[in-house]
Design an enzyme around this catalytic site. Structure first.
Site, mmCIF file in Angstrom:
data_model
loop_
_atom_site.group_PDB
_atom_site.id
_atom_site.type_symbol
_atom_site.label_atom_id
_atom_site.label_comp_id
_atom_site.label_asym_id
_atom_site.label_seq_id
_atom_site.Cartn_x
_atom_site.Cartn_y
_atom_site.Cartn_z
ATOM 1 N N GLY A 80 81.321 78.683 48.331
ATOM 2 C CA GLY A 80 80.779 79.250 47.528
ATOM 3 C C GLY A 80 79.685 80.240 47.732
ATOM 4 O O GLY A 80 78.916 80.198 47.207
ATOM 5 N N ASN A 107 76.194 88.444 57.872
ATOM 6 C CA ASN A 107 77.085 88.643 56.714
ATOM 7 C C ASN A 107 76.272 88.767 55.280
ATOM 8 O O ASN A 107 75.594 87.879 55.300
ATOM 9 C CB ASN A 107 78.283 87.289 56.597
ATOM 10 C CG ASN A 107 79.031 87.697 56.590
ATOM 11 O OD1 ASN A 107 79.195 86.739 54.937
ATOM 12 N ND2 ASN A 107 80.882 87.656 57.459
ATOM 13 N N CYS A 138 84.727 88.895 47.951
ATOM 14 C CA CYS A 138 84.064 88.405 47.010
ATOM 15 C C CYS A 138 84.745 89.407 45.540
ATOM 16 O O CYS A 138 84.792 90.464 45.671
ATOM 17 C CB CYS A 138 82.341 88.749 47.073
ATOM 18 S SG CYS A 138 81.335 88.269 48.217
ATOM 19 N N ASN A 200 89.482 86.508 56.727
ATOM 20 C CA ASN A 200 88.650 85.657 56.314
ATOM 21 C C ASN A 200 89.878 84.510 56.064
ATOM 22 O O ASN A 200 90.885 84.704 56.143
ATOM 23 C CB ASN A 200 88.243 86.763 54.534
ATOM 24 C CG ASN A 200 87.118 86.035 54.466
ATOM 25 O OD1 ASN A 200 86.920 84.340 54.776
ATOM 26 N ND2 ASN A 200 85.621 85.845 54.085
ATOM 27 N N GLY A 251 90.813 83.876 62.984
ATOM 28 C CA GLY A 251 91.829 83.123 62.413
ATOM 29 C C GLY A 251 92.401 82.129 63.108
ATOM 30 O O GLY A 251 93.038 82.184 64.095
ATOM 31 N N GLY A 252 91.637 80.662 63.061
ATOM 32 C CA GLY A 252 92.344 79.663 63.934
ATOM 33 C C GLY A 252 92.294 79.647 65.813
ATOM 34 O O GLY A 252 92.719 78.926 65.944
ATOM 35 N N THR A 274 86.565 77.373 62.641
ATOM 36 C CA THR A 274 86.558 76.293 62.232
ATOM 37 C C THR A 274 86.455 75.579 63.852
ATOM 38 O O THR A 274 86.682 74.615 63.472
ATOM 39 C CB THR A 274 87.799 76.209 61.319
ATOM 40 O OG1 THR A 274 87.952 76.981 60.254
ATOM 41 C CG2 THR A 274 88.181 74.564 61.203
HETATM 42 C C1 LIG Z 1 82.479 76.122 56.043
HETATM 43 C C2 LIG Z 1 83.095 78.094 56.148
HETATM 44 C C3 LIG Z 1 82.017 78.698 55.279
HETATM 45 C C4 LIG Z 1 82.594 79.623 55.669
HETATM 46 N N1 LIG Z 1 81.432 81.170 55.630
HETATM 47 C C5 LIG Z 1 81.984 81.807 55.084
HETATM 48 C C6 LIG Z 1 81.058 83.342 54.927
HETATM 49 O O1 LIG Z 1 79.165 83.114 55.110
HETATM 50 N N2 LIG Z 1 81.729 84.989 54.627
HETATM 51 C C7 LIG Z 1 82.610 84.482 55.480
HETATM 52 O O2 LIG Z 1 82.836 85.955 55.450
HETATM 53 N N3 LIG Z 1 83.072 84.132 55.888
HETATM 54 C C8 LIG Z 1 82.880 82.216 55.960
HETATM 55 N N4 LIG Z 1 83.678 82.123 56.151
HETATM 56 C C9 LIG Z 1 85.617 82.604 57.076
HETATM 57 C C10 LIG Z 1 85.557 82.517 58.120
HETATM 58 O O3 LIG Z 1 84.529 83.416 58.618
HETATM 59 C C11 LIG Z 1 86.633 82.752 58.713
HETATM 60 O O4 LIG Z 1 86.931 84.474 58.593
HETATM 61 C C12 LIG Z 1 87.758 81.990 58.658
HETATM 62 O O5 LIG Z 1 86.730 80.388 58.624
HETATM 63 C C13 LIG Z 1 89.010 82.379 59.652
HETATM 64 O O6 LIG Z 1 88.637 81.895 60.416
HETATM 65 P P1 LIG Z 1 88.808 80.588 61.360
HETATM 66 O O7 LIG Z 1 90.120 79.711 61.416
HETATM 67 O O8 LIG Z 1 88.307 80.543 63.066
HETATM 68 O O9 LIG Z 1 87.530 79.570 60.787
HETATM 69 C C14 LIG Z 1 83.913 80.395 56.306
HETATM 70 C C15 LIG Z 1 84.666 79.691 56.845
HETATM 71 C C16 LIG Z 1 84.453 78.241 56.699
HETATM 72 C C17 LIG Z 1 85.233 77.059 57.120
#
Ligand SMILES: Cc1cc2nc3c(=O)[nH]c(=O)nc-3n(C[C@H](O)[C@H](O)[C@H](O)COP(=O)(O)O)c2cc1C
Length: 327
Positions: A80, A107, A138, A200, A251-252, A274
């Site tokens: 959040g 960001n 958002c 995202n 993403g992943g 992640t």
């Molecule tokens: C704990 C957490 C917090 C995140 N906070 C933000 C954020 O503040 N702003 C944003 O644009 N994306 C945020 N994301 C999304 C990540 O930047 C990314 O787009 C998304 O997790 C997919 O990539 P991944 O699978 O490699 O994690 C967040 C993701 C996670 C897991």
């Protein structure tokens, strides 16, 4: 000795300031906060760029716990947008970044167009900040809570409003929770976006059947991690086919092979999210893996891979070796 592959990327060719990265491996938003603690365990100066936590006009406490839950091959979060607010970021974080070699991208999140504009305007001229990434996943409180990123007109409006108040390169980060990702991508490109990042998190939920209630206090959250990689890859491919600005895949991504898939699908750079939470060093391992792959295949630069999507051909065609034939 053979020349090392050229990993440099320019992520904002349309922007006079540009956004030059030494390599395509970035850290995704929300994963390492402001990068300061991360810099104590990983040599972050070797990375392409760091994207900091989503920043709002006022500080935010975020959602109540529990706000993270593991799912099969994924992570659900409802953090959040907990953050220190733009004024504290400028006062306490930017001076640290100003001494870093690695570019830091802020960001930005908001509940209204005015809030996005106010945050971005405050960042203008602040040393230590190399670019803006707009999180448009958002809800727009002035438009009944519809997310900016699901409506092409809203996405375009927030893009042009922000571009009007900054000379920094602006990356628009797309939401995957839409019917037609390409429509949104082309709308933000037309409105002046310098680059697009995607994706995202994917909306999701999990239920604790013994407690008989959702695992997250917020009920729903955003899914990330390996579970979403094929969705992200497909969306990057769809967007990169028609976009005229750089696309950043996210993403992943958990290993060099994942990153290379995104690059072959048309991404100019990748963001690791992640996967860093379980192995902080994975970002640099991914970078080394990309370098070794290019070396092994005799490909001189990243563009040798990205162009395969333009040719609709998924067999990397090596560039000529980086030396002149004798005779
Ligand atoms: C704990 C957490 C917090 C995140 N906070 C933000 C954020 O503040 N702003 C944003 O644009 N994306 C945020 N994301 C999304 C990540 O930047 C990314 O787009 C998304 O997790 C997919 O990539 P991944 O699978 O490699 O994690 C967040 C993701 C996670 C897991």
């Amino acid at each position: 000795m053979a020349n090392l592959p050229d990993l440099r990327v320019q992520l904002a060719p349309r922007c006079p300031k540009g956004l030059a990265l030494s390599n395509p491996v970035m850290v995704a938003a929300g994963i390492v906060g402001y990068g300061t603690e991360y810099s104590e365990i990983v040599d972050i100066q070797k990375l392409g760029a760091i994207v900091c936590k989503g920043t709002t006009l006022m500080p935010r406490a975020g959602n109540t716990q529990p706000r993270l839950v593991e799912t099969a091959s994924g992570l659900l979060n409802s953090v959040g947008l907990e953050n220190i607010g733009v004024d504290a970021l400028i006062r306490d974080k930017a001076p640290i970044w100003a001494n870093w070699q690695v570019p830091v991208i802020v960001n930005v999140a908001g509940e209204t167009i005015d809030e996005y504009v106010a945050v971005v305007a405050k960042l203008e001229g602040v040393s230590g900040i190399s670019g803006i990434e707009l999180n448009i996943s958002c809800p727009n409180v002035s438009a009944g809570g519809i997310e900016f990123g699901v409506d092409p007109k809203l996405a375009a409006t927030v893009t042009s409003a922000v571009k009007a108040v900054t000379s920094l390169p602006v990356i628009i980060k797309l939401s995957p929770n839409v019917t037609d990702i390409k429509e949104i991508a082309l709308a933000v490109e037309e409105s002046g976006a310098d680059a697009i990042s995607l994706i995202n998190t994917v909306k999701g939920m999990a239920i604790d059947i013994n407690e008989g209630k959702p695992c997250l206090e917020n009920i729903t959250g955003g899914l990330s991690g390996p579970a979403i990689k094929p969705i992200a890859l497909y969306m990057v491919y769809e967007v990169a086919k028609d976009a005229h600005i750089p696309v950043i895949g996210c993403g992943g991504i958990a290993c060099a092979e994942d990153a290379l898939e995104f690059i072959m699908a048309g991404a100019s750079a990748v963001q690791v999210g992640t996967a860093i939470l379980t192995n902080p060093h994975i970002s640099l391992t991914i970078l080394e893996g990309i370098e070794h792959f290019l070396e092994d295949k005799g490909i001189g630069s990243l563009t040798g891979l990205t162009r395969v999507v333009r040719d609709n051909c998924f067999v990397p065609s090596p560039l000529p070796p980086p030396f002149k034939e004798e005779g």
